[in-house]
Design an enzyme around this catalytic site. Structure first.
Site, PDB file in Angstrom:
ATOM      1  CG  HIS A  34      -1.838  -1.081   1.373  1.00 24.88           C
ATOM      2  ND1 HIS A  34      -1.700  -2.077   2.288  1.00 24.88           N
ATOM      3  CD2 HIS A  34      -2.973  -1.362   0.679  1.00 24.88           C
ATOM      4  CE1 HIS A  34      -2.693  -2.933   2.178  1.00 24.88           C
ATOM      5  NE2 HIS A  34      -3.487  -2.532   1.208  1.00 24.88           N
ATOM      6  CD  GLN A  58     -13.760  -5.683  -1.659  1.00 22.08           C
ATOM      7  OE1 GLN A  58     -14.078  -4.515  -1.851  1.00 22.08           O
ATOM      8  NE2 GLN A  58     -12.537  -6.124  -1.932  1.00 22.08           N
ATOM      9  CB  SER A 187      -1.163 -10.485   0.696  1.00 20.80           C
ATOM     10  OG  SER A 187      -2.454 -10.778   1.188  1.00 20.80           O
TER      11      SER A 187
HETATM   12  O1  PAF Z   1      -7.869  -4.049  -3.258  1.00 26.07           O
HETATM   13  C1  PAF Z   1      -8.518  -3.704  -2.261  1.00 26.07           C
HETATM   14  O2  PAF Z   1      -7.991  -3.496  -1.162  1.00 26.07           O
HETATM   15  C2  PAF Z   1     -10.025  -3.569  -2.379  1.00 26.07           C
HETATM   16  O3  PAF Z   1     -10.545  -4.504  -3.264  1.00 26.07           O
HETATM   17  C3  PAF Z   1     -10.479  -2.155  -2.760  1.00 26.07           C
HETATM   18  C4  PAF Z   1      -9.990  -1.784  -4.145  1.00 26.07           C
HETATM   19  C5  PAF Z   1      -9.949  -1.150  -1.759  1.00 26.07           C
HETATM   20  C6  PAF Z   1     -12.005  -2.078  -2.763  1.00 26.07           C
HETATM   21  O4  PAF Z   1     -12.541  -2.378  -1.528  1.00 26.07           O
END
Ligand code: PAF
Length: 278
Positions: A34, A58, A187
């Site tokens: 990130h 999701q 990750s």
């Molecule tokens: O990749 C992620 O962390 C998530 O899928 C995102 C793009 C922030 C959407 O919730």
């Protein structure tokens, strides 16, 4: 750094930003991967906005939504030190109504690989990304870029398509995968791995290395490459090993400059993915 938790606050603070905005959407538990997106956004824009939102739509039934790592304090510090201007941390109620319009991922790119293994995941992911992009675009910044990692290759390709199909005024910037020194792709889920599992997990990146060796030896037959990769992955519960073009269509012959090699599997209970763009 300004931390905002409501949509009204977000729109107010972004209305006073001048120049370009770089946006990095995340689900928190921030790591070097990130951070590399944030640094790129920082170096290319006047202002940087980061969102932290563990998006429930999701996650599928039985997936790790409740157990998903949450590290709010550490995340705030990381953002502050990285020079983030605005950190947006909304609640679920703020982002969703009870009965909403849905987005359905497209037939080809959305329903192979991750799409079949995690049916419905991409619909929820696209839904939240659309909301977040629209919120940041709301005050019409002079230039608006959103940064996504290539590690979630299918996600990146689908978001790029959504932006095109829905005419969203943002430029999607693909960012390289960040790896630990041993090769493991970073990750948020790596924290679940025991020392022994971590060693097994390294075979994902090793299988991609093996694929590179084969391509360098001019072996372009994807069936042969897949079989060779599977040999390296003997200690992983493989979900898929796939070679696709940038449109996410399965290919028989590697097309240099237009191929993504993907691998997904479980080590213990942890699901891991990795890929290579060649
Ligand atoms: O990749 C992620 O962390 C998530 O899928 C995102 C793009 C922030 C959407 O919730």
């Amino acid at each position: 750094m300004i931390i905002v938790t409501t949509i009204d606050e977000l729109l107010e603070v972004t209305s006073s930003l001048k120049g370009s905005i770089g946006f990095v959407p995340t689900m928190g538990a921030l790591h070097e991967g990130h951070l590399s997106l944030i640094k790129k956004a920082r170096s290319e824009n006047d202002s940087v906005v980061v969102s932290i939102f563990v998006n429930p739509t999701q996650f599928l039934e039985g997936e790790d939504l409740d157990a998903y790592p949450r590290k709010e304090q550490a995340d705030r510090k990381i953002c502050e030190l990285a020079g983030v201007d605005i950190l947006f941390m909304p609640t679920v109620d703020m982002m969703y109504e009870k009965d909403e319009l849905n987005i359905i991922a497209p037939a080809i790119r959305g329903f192979i690989l991750e799409g079949t293994k995690r049916a419905g995941h991409f619909d929820g992911m696209l839904q939240i990304v659309m909301k977040l992009l629209n919120l940041i675009a709301y005050n019409k910044p002079s230039n608006f870029c959103a940064y996504f990692g290539k590690k979630d290759a299918q996600q990146l390709v689908l978001i790029t398509q959504m932006v095109k199909n829905y005419f969203i005024n943002v430029q999607i910037v693909p960012c390289d995968i960040v790896r630990d020194s041993d090769g493991l792709a970073l990750s948020s889920r790596n924290v679940y791995l025991s020392t022994e599992e971590r060693i097994k997990a390294l075979s994902l990146s090793r299988s991609l290395k093996r694929a590179t060796e084969l391509v360098m030896q001019k072996e372009f037959n994807t069936q042969i490459i897949r079989e060779e990769m599977k040999k390296v992955l003997s200690e992983v519960d493989i979900e898929y090993v796939a070679l696709v073009n940038r449109e996410f269509e399965q290919i028989d012959i590697v097309e240099l400059g237009n191929t993504i090699i993907l691998v997904a599997g479980r080590v213990g209970t942890t699901r891991l993915i990795d890929n290579l763009w060649i």
